[in-house]
Motif scaffolding. Structure first.
Motif, PDB file in Angstrom:
ATOM      1  N   LYS A  55     -40.147  -2.755  24.510  1.00 14.64           N
ATOM      2  CA  LYS A  55     -39.252  -2.342  25.592  1.00 14.64           C
ATOM      3  C   LYS A  55     -37.798  -2.367  25.131  1.00 14.64           C
ATOM      4  O   LYS A  55     -37.024  -1.476  25.484  1.00 14.64           O
ATOM      5  N   VAL A  56     -37.419  -3.366  24.343  1.00 16.53           N
ATOM      6  CA  VAL A  56     -36.056  -3.418  23.815  1.00 16.53           C
ATOM      7  C   VAL A  56     -35.815  -2.230  22.889  1.00 16.53           C
ATOM      8  O   VAL A  56     -34.780  -1.564  22.977  1.00 16.53           O
ATOM      9  N   ILE A  57     -36.754  -1.953  22.011  1.00 11.06           N
ATOM     10  CA  ILE A  57     -36.614  -0.832  21.076  1.00 11.06           C
ATOM     11  C   ILE A  57     -36.438   0.477  21.839  1.00 11.06           C
ATOM     12  O   ILE A  57     -35.546   1.276  21.541  1.00 11.06           O
ATOM     13  N   PHE A  61     -30.907  -7.248  28.286  1.00  6.91           N
ATOM     14  CA  PHE A  61     -30.719  -8.677  28.056  1.00  6.91           C
ATOM     15  C   PHE A  61     -31.964  -9.465  28.445  1.00  6.91           C
ATOM     16  O   PHE A  61     -32.412 -10.347  27.699  1.00  6.91           O
ATOM     17  N   LEU A  62     -32.552  -9.156  29.585  1.00  5.39           N
ATOM     18  CA  LEU A  62     -33.748  -9.878  30.029  1.00  5.39           C
ATOM     19  C   LEU A  62     -34.935  -9.624  29.097  1.00  5.39           C
ATOM     20  O   LEU A  62     -35.699 -10.542  28.796  1.00  5.39           O
ATOM     21  N   TYR A  63     -35.079  -8.393  28.631  1.00 12.01           N
ATOM     22  CA  TYR A  63     -36.138  -8.094  27.664  1.00 12.01           C
ATOM     23  C   TYR A  63     -35.914  -8.873  26.366  1.00 12.01           C
ATOM     24  O   TYR A  63     -36.854  -9.420  25.786  1.00 12.01           O
ATOM     25  N   MET A  64     -34.676  -8.923  25.924  1.00 10.04           N
ATOM     26  CA  MET A  64     -34.356  -9.672  24.705  1.00 10.04           C
ATOM     27  C   MET A  64     -34.665 -11.150  24.878  1.00 10.04           C
ATOM     28  O   MET A  64     -35.208 -11.798  23.977  1.00 10.04           O
ATOM     29  N   LEU A  65     -34.337 -11.680  26.036  1.00  9.72           N
ATOM     30  CA  LEU A  65     -34.612 -13.077  26.333  1.00  9.72           C
ATOM     31  C   LEU A  65     -36.115 -13.366  26.295  1.00  9.72           C
ATOM     32  O   LEU A  65     -36.546 -14.400  25.786  1.00  9.72           O
ATOM     33  N   LYS A  66     -36.909 -12.432  26.788  1.00  6.01           N
ATOM     34  CA  LYS A  66     -38.371 -12.593  26.754  1.00  6.01           C
ATOM     35  C   LYS A  66     -38.902 -12.637  25.320  1.00  6.01           C
ATOM     36  O   LYS A  66     -39.882 -13.327  25.053  1.00  6.01           O
ATOM     37  N   THR A  67     -38.253 -11.931  24.393  1.00  6.78           N
ATOM     38  CA  THR A  67     -38.722 -11.994  23.002  1.00  6.78           C
ATOM     39  C   THR A  67     -38.483 -13.368  22.404  1.00  6.78           C
ATOM     40  O   THR A  67     -39.189 -13.779  21.490  1.00  6.78           O
ATOM     41  N   ILE A  68     -37.486 -14.079  22.922  1.00  8.98           N
ATOM     42  CA  ILE A  68     -37.197 -15.431  22.443  1.00  8.98           C
ATOM     43  C   ILE A  68     -38.149 -16.440  23.081  1.00  8.98           C
ATOM     44  O   ILE A  68     -38.677 -17.325  22.405  1.00  8.98           O
ATOM     45  N   THR A  69     -38.381 -16.303  24.377  1.00 10.91           N
ATOM     46  CA  THR A  69     -39.213 -17.279  25.081  1.00 10.91           C
ATOM     47  C   THR A  69     -40.702 -17.087  24.828  1.00 10.91           C
ATOM     48  O   THR A  69     -41.478 -18.032  24.968  1.00 10.91           O
ATOM     49  N   ASP A  70     -41.110 -15.879  24.470  1.00 15.59           N
ATOM     50  CA  ASP A  70     -42.521 -15.607  24.171  1.00 15.59           C
ATOM     51  C   ASP A  70     -42.605 -14.613  23.014  1.00 15.59           C
ATOM     52  O   ASP A  70     -42.902 -13.431  23.207  1.00 15.59           O
ATOM     53  N   TYR A  86     -34.832  -5.184  16.476  1.00 14.63           N
ATOM     54  CA  TYR A  86     -36.019  -5.626  17.211  1.00 14.63           C
ATOM     55  C   TYR A  86     -37.299  -5.045  16.625  1.00 14.63           C
ATOM     56  O   TYR A  86     -38.354  -5.678  16.691  1.00 14.63           O
ATOM     57  N   LEU A  87     -37.222  -3.874  16.032  1.00 14.64           N
ATOM     58  CA  LEU A  87     -38.386  -3.338  15.322  1.00 14.64           C
ATOM     59  C   LEU A  87     -38.756  -4.262  14.175  1.00 14.64           C
ATOM     60  O   LEU A  87     -39.928  -4.618  14.006  1.00 14.64           O
ATOM     61  N   GLU A  88     -37.769  -4.673  13.396  1.00 11.01           N
ATOM     62  CA  GLU A  88     -38.070  -5.567  12.278  1.00 11.01           C
ATOM     63  C   GLU A  88     -38.594  -6.912  12.775  1.00 11.01           C
ATOM     64  O   GLU A  88     -39.542  -7.463  12.208  1.00 11.01           O
ATOM     65  N   GLU A  89     -38.015  -7.439  13.841  1.00  8.00           N
ATOM     66  CA  GLU A  89     -38.501  -8.706  14.392  1.00  8.00           C
ATOM     67  C   GLU A  89     -39.939  -8.568  14.887  1.00  8.00           C
ATOM     68  O   GLU A  89     -40.758  -9.468  14.696  1.00  8.00           O
ATOM     69  N   LEU A  90     -40.254  -7.448  15.505  1.00  7.83           N
ATOM     70  CA  LEU A  90     -41.611  -7.178  15.962  1.00  7.83           C
ATOM     71  C   LEU A  90     -42.585  -7.160  14.787  1.00  7.83           C
ATOM     72  O   LEU A  90     -43.654  -7.778  14.825  1.00  7.83           O
ATOM     73  N   LEU A  91     -42.201  -6.476  13.732  1.00 13.51           N
ATOM     74  CA  LEU A  91     -43.055  -6.402  12.544  1.00 13.51           C
ATOM     75  C   LEU A  91     -43.191  -7.765  11.867  1.00 13.51           C
ATOM     76  O   LEU A  91     -44.271  -8.120  11.384  1.00 13.51           O
ATOM     77  N   LYS A  92     -42.140  -8.557  11.850  1.00 12.99           N
ATOM     78  CA  LYS A  92     -42.198  -9.913  11.288  1.00 12.99           C
ATOM     79  C   LYS A  92     -43.163 -10.793  12.071  1.00 12.99           C
ATOM     80  O   LYS A  92     -43.788 -11.695  11.509  1.00 12.99           O
ATOM     81  N   GLN A  93     -43.287 -10.534  13.377  1.00 16.38           N
ATOM     82  CA  GLN A  93     -44.196 -11.319  14.220  1.00 16.38           C
ATOM     83  C   GLN A  93     -45.660 -10.936  13.985  1.00 16.38           C
ATOM     84  O   GLN A  93     -46.555 -11.583  14.500  1.00 16.38           O
TER      85      GLN A  93
END
Length: 104
Positions: A37-39, A19-28, A54-61
């Motif tokens: 780390k989430v993956i 959850f904390l790792y996921m939250l970090k992807t939103i805040t930064d 999260y892989l797709e979100e990472l690639l979208k970024q």
């Protein structure tokens, strides 16, 4: 940092850590380390849908390091999946493994 508090426990609460790792992807969203780390953690917990999301979100970024994606800890089964390779093919125009699903 709450992540450090969770990691300091003798028995790490993996759900809280995820959850904390996921939250970090939103805040930064440009800090790619937390997506990875989430993956990795989701794969370790056999939550492949979350890992793929999260892989797709990472690639979208804009993340483009294919070599590093194929060496993430705890992702061996994820990396050989057709879905993982389809995402790499879609965003990076190449994947390591054939993404075709065999007929049964």
């Amino acid at each position: 940092d709450n992540i450090d508090v969770v990691l300091a426990n003798e028995k790490v609460d993996l759900d809280a850590l995820a959850f904390l790792y996921m939250l970090k992807t939103i805040t930064d969203p440009k800090d790619y380390a937390y997506y990875k780390k989430v993956i990795s953690l989701a794969s370790k917990l056999e939550d492949y849908e979350t890992a793929l999301f999260y892989l797709e979100e990472l690639l979208k970024q804009g993340y483009r390091n294919k070599k590093e994606l194929y060496s993430l800890a705890d992702t061996a089964l994820l990396r050989i999946s057709p879905q993982f390779n389809a995402l790499l093919e879609k965003y990076l125009k190449q994947s390591r493994y054939d993404r075709a699903v065999p007929d049964n």
